[in-house]
Write an enzyme that holds these catalytic residues in place. Structure first.
Site, PDB file in Angstrom:
ATOM      1  N   HIS A   1      20.364 -17.888  17.198  1.00  0.00           N
ATOM      2  CA  HIS A   1      20.667 -16.554  17.812  1.00  0.00           C
ATOM      3  C   HIS A   1      19.385 -16.398  18.763  1.00  0.00           C
ATOM      4  O   HIS A   1      19.466 -16.098  19.855  1.00  0.00           O
ATOM      5  CB  HIS A   1      20.769 -15.473  17.189  1.00  0.00           C
ATOM      6  CG  HIS A   1      20.507 -14.043  17.691  1.00  0.00           C
ATOM      7  ND1 HIS A   1      19.298 -13.433  17.691  1.00  0.00           N
ATOM      8  CD2 HIS A   1      21.354 -13.152  18.080  1.00  0.00           C
ATOM      9  CE1 HIS A   1      19.538 -12.447  18.307  1.00  0.00           C
ATOM     10  NE2 HIS A   1      20.875 -12.118  18.600  1.00  0.00           N
ATOM     11  N   ASN A   2      18.100 -16.669  18.304  1.00  0.00           N
ATOM     12  CA  ASN A   2      16.844 -16.269  18.900  1.00  0.00           C
ATOM     13  C   ASN A   2      16.683 -17.312  19.941  1.00  0.00           C
ATOM     14  O   ASN A   2      16.103 -17.026  21.188  1.00  0.00           O
ATOM     15  CB  ASN A   2      15.643 -16.331  17.977  1.00  0.00           C
ATOM     16  CG  ASN A   2      15.643 -15.080  17.133  1.00  0.00           C
ATOM     17  OD1 ASN A   2      16.638 -14.282  17.130  1.00  0.00           O
ATOM     18  ND2 ASN A   2      14.468 -14.725  17.072  1.00  0.00           N
TER      19      ASN A   2
ATOM     20  N   SER B   1      19.422  -9.069  13.445  1.00  0.00           N
ATOM     21  CA  SER B   1      19.078  -8.764  14.937  1.00  0.00           C
ATOM     22  C   SER B   1      19.303  -7.596  15.457  1.00  0.00           C
ATOM     23  O   SER B   1      20.137  -6.626  15.094  1.00  0.00           O
ATOM     24  CB  SER B   1      19.599  -9.976  15.490  1.00  0.00           C
ATOM     25  OG  SER B   1      19.435  -9.676  17.093  1.00  0.00           O
ATOM     26  N   GLY B   2      18.433  -6.997  16.368  1.00  0.00           N
ATOM     27  CA  GLY B   2      18.574  -5.918  16.791  1.00  0.00           C
ATOM     28  C   GLY B   2      17.483  -5.099  17.182  1.00  0.00           C
ATOM     29  O   GLY B   2      17.254  -3.761  17.772  1.00  0.00           O
TER      30      GLY B   2
ATOM     31  N   SER C   1       0.750  -1.216   0.131  1.00  0.00           N
ATOM     32  CA  SER C   1       0.023   0.034  -0.129  1.00  0.00           C
ATOM     33  C   SER C   1       1.004   1.267  -0.115  1.00  0.00           C
ATOM     34  O   SER C   1       1.811   1.358   0.686  1.00  0.00           O
ATOM     35  CB  SER C   1      -0.948   0.084   1.141  1.00  0.00           C
ATOM     36  OG  SER C   1      -0.134  -0.211   2.415  1.00  0.00           O
TER      37      SER C   1
ATOM     38  N   GLU D   1      18.711 -16.361  22.613  1.00  0.00           N
ATOM     39  CA  GLU D   1      18.127 -15.079  23.312  1.00  0.00           C
ATOM     40  C   GLU D   1      17.073 -15.693  24.177  1.00  0.00           C
ATOM     41  O   GLU D   1      16.711 -15.120  25.403  1.00  0.00           O
ATOM     42  CB  GLU D   1      17.336 -14.404  22.180  1.00  0.00           C
ATOM     43  CG  GLU D   1      16.604 -13.181  22.359  1.00  0.00           C
ATOM     44  CD  GLU D   1      15.823 -12.655  21.135  1.00  0.00           C
ATOM     45  OE1 GLU D   1      16.560 -12.157  20.205  1.00  0.00           O
ATOM     46  OE2 GLU D   1      14.630 -12.589  21.025  1.00  0.00           O
TER      47      GLU D   1
END
Ligand code: 6PG
Length: 478
Positions: free
Chosen positions: A185-186, A128-129, A34, A189
């Site tokens: 990584h997650n 990431s971040g 959109s 985390e």
């Protein structure tokens, strides 16, 4: 005059990534399904750099310099496939499509193979971040071909976070390697967040400390070995007061943790690879337990605590124990996460430099932490280290924490406080260091009921006992 790179998907992550590129001097084509969102970016941030807004996919692709690079930042799954198809229709051999969302690595492998057929490069990249990182410097984990990295790498390295002048971006490996590493990584985390929360819970329940005082402890810990983004924001969160109620913010939040899937993917993948990521698994399940509302209601109503109600005699040493236990549990979670990356690399034929993964996680990403340097050093000492904890530095570090770690887990058990990550990582630690495991008995049981066979400690061969007959041992290889 054409754009260096394009971004399609102008939600917060996509627009922040586009702005980061523009602020770094790249000419950035932008597009959104959109048009309103694209216009908003131009209205609000158009002066931050050189943007080339497009209303259609065809115009968007046409505005890119060849070989074209288009980054997709839309919802994982169906929406990503739809955008890939549209872009591919307008692209030419040698062009590069980048998926910067949190895609499942096996989807990335499938998409890469399909686009390769058409002569296009498909790069699944971990970013990431959060929103902040996308704008000011994320950690970037691109997969895909070496050739595509030659074109992309310099741009990504420029916009990524930097630590000691070194970019937090490197080519991870072929096809889905980047998304695989981002997935792990997650998972890490999740484990970090859960174990921090367990330490908070112990201070809250055993010491009766208010949130802000626990925040002070985390702020203090952030000056030592635990220094990291997640410890830092934990201190901030715990110091925050809810504006509506005037209470500590954490105390007014419903205690049910949500998840979008990357933690579960890490665990599912680890299960299929046979890698024990117990810290990550328990952290993921802890979120599921928190959301098991009917079970929790039923349990809360009738199940007794029967605790020993141990008292904390010395608050300072209790907090010191917690700090050490947290560090030890964290080391195990990372060690397990790196095992999963190395198993994935082996399974899918990726040449992943484990030390480099720790290096690009030092800045920008959610698990950024001071101690990641030490992981890089460990893999520099031995690139094929079978167990991170067995590196001389980490062996020495974790050894210092063991008595404290055991005291914390025992205290929590005696007092009925759940500590799934503290305890599962300690059990893993004790398992990998054990001379002998009860797996021998499991093998014997398997042989008993299913003739699943076993091996002996004192010789070669595969054996089975005729349990229902004369219990004679038979050599299955003979
Ligand atoms: C990051 C985060 C990011 C996102 C997670 C949150 O590295 O920037 O990991 O990818 O915040 O998807 O995951 P959950 O919603 O599952 O907690």
């Amino acid at each position: 005059n054409a754009a260096d790179i394009g971004v399609t998907g102008m939600a917060v992550m996509g627009s922040n990534l586009a702005r980061n590129l523009a602020r770094n001097g790249f000419k950035v084509a932008i597009h959104n399904r959109s048009v309103g969102k694209t216009e908003k970016v131009i209205d609000s941030y158009g002066d931050e750099g050189e943007f080339f807004p497009s209303e259609s996919t065809a115009d968007f692709v046409a505005s890119l310099q060849k070989p074209r690079v288009a980054i997709i930042m839309v919802k994982a799954g169906g929406p990503t496939d739809a955008v890939i198809d549209e872009l591919a229709e307008h692209m030419e051999e040698g062009d590069i499509i980048v998926d910067a969302g949190n895609a499942l690595f096996s989807d990335t492998r499938r998409r890469e193979a399909a686009l390769r057929e058409k002569g296009l490069h498909f790069v699944g990249t971990g970013v990431s971040g959060g929103e902040e990182g996308a704008l000011n410097g994320p950690s970037i984990m691109p997969g895909g071909t070496k050739e595509s990295y030659d074109r992309l790498g310099p741009m990504f390295e420029k916009i990524s976070a930097h630590v000691d002048g070194v970019p937090c971006c490197t080519h991870v490996g072929a096809d889905g390697a980047g998304h695989f590493v981002k997935m792990v990584h997650n998972g890490i985390e999740y484990a970090d967040m859960q174990v921090i929360s367990e330490a908070y819970d112990l201070m809250s329940k055993a010491l009766g400390k208010p949130a802000s005082e626990i925040g002070d402890v985390f702020a203090e810990w952030n000056k030592g070995d635990l220094e990291s983004f997640l410890i830092e924001i934990t201190a901030e969160v715990l110091h925050h007061t809810d504006a509506t109620s005037g209470k500590a913010f954490v105390d007014v939040i419903l205690d049910q943790a949500a998840q979008k899937g990357t933690g579960a993917w890490t665990v599912q993948t680890a299960l299929s690879l046979g890698v024990p990521v117990t810290g990550i698994a328990e952290a993921t399940f802890a979120r599921s337990v928190s959301g098991s509302v009917p079970q929790r209601e039923a349990g809360r109503a009738v199940l007794p605590a029967e605790t020993q109600d141990l008292a904390v005699l010395d608050e300072a040493s209790f907090i010191d124990d917690l700090q050490k236990a947290l560090y030890a549990a964290k080391l195990v979670s990372y060690s397990q996460g790196f095992d999963e990356i190395s198993a994935g690399a082996q399974e899918y034929g990726w040449d992943i430099d484990l030390g480099a993964m720790a290096r690009i996680w030092r800045g920008g990403c959610i698990i950024r932490a001071k101690f990641l340097n030490r992981i890089t050093e460990a893999y520099e000492r031995n690139a094929t280290l079978p167990l991170l904890l067995a590196d001389e530095y980490f062996t020495a570090e974790i050894t210092k924490c063991i008595p404290a770690w055991r005291r914390v887990v025992a205290f929590a058990a005696a007092n009925g406080i759940p500590v799934p990550v503290f305890s599962s990582t300690l059990s893993y630690y004790d398992a990998v260091r054990a001379e002998r495991l009860p797996a021998a008995l499991v093998q014997a049981q398997r042989d008993f009921f299913g003739a699943h066979t076993y091996k002996r400690v004192d010789g070669e061969g595969t054996f089975h006992v005729e349990w229902s007959e004369d219990r004679r041992e038979t050599n299955q290889d003979a």
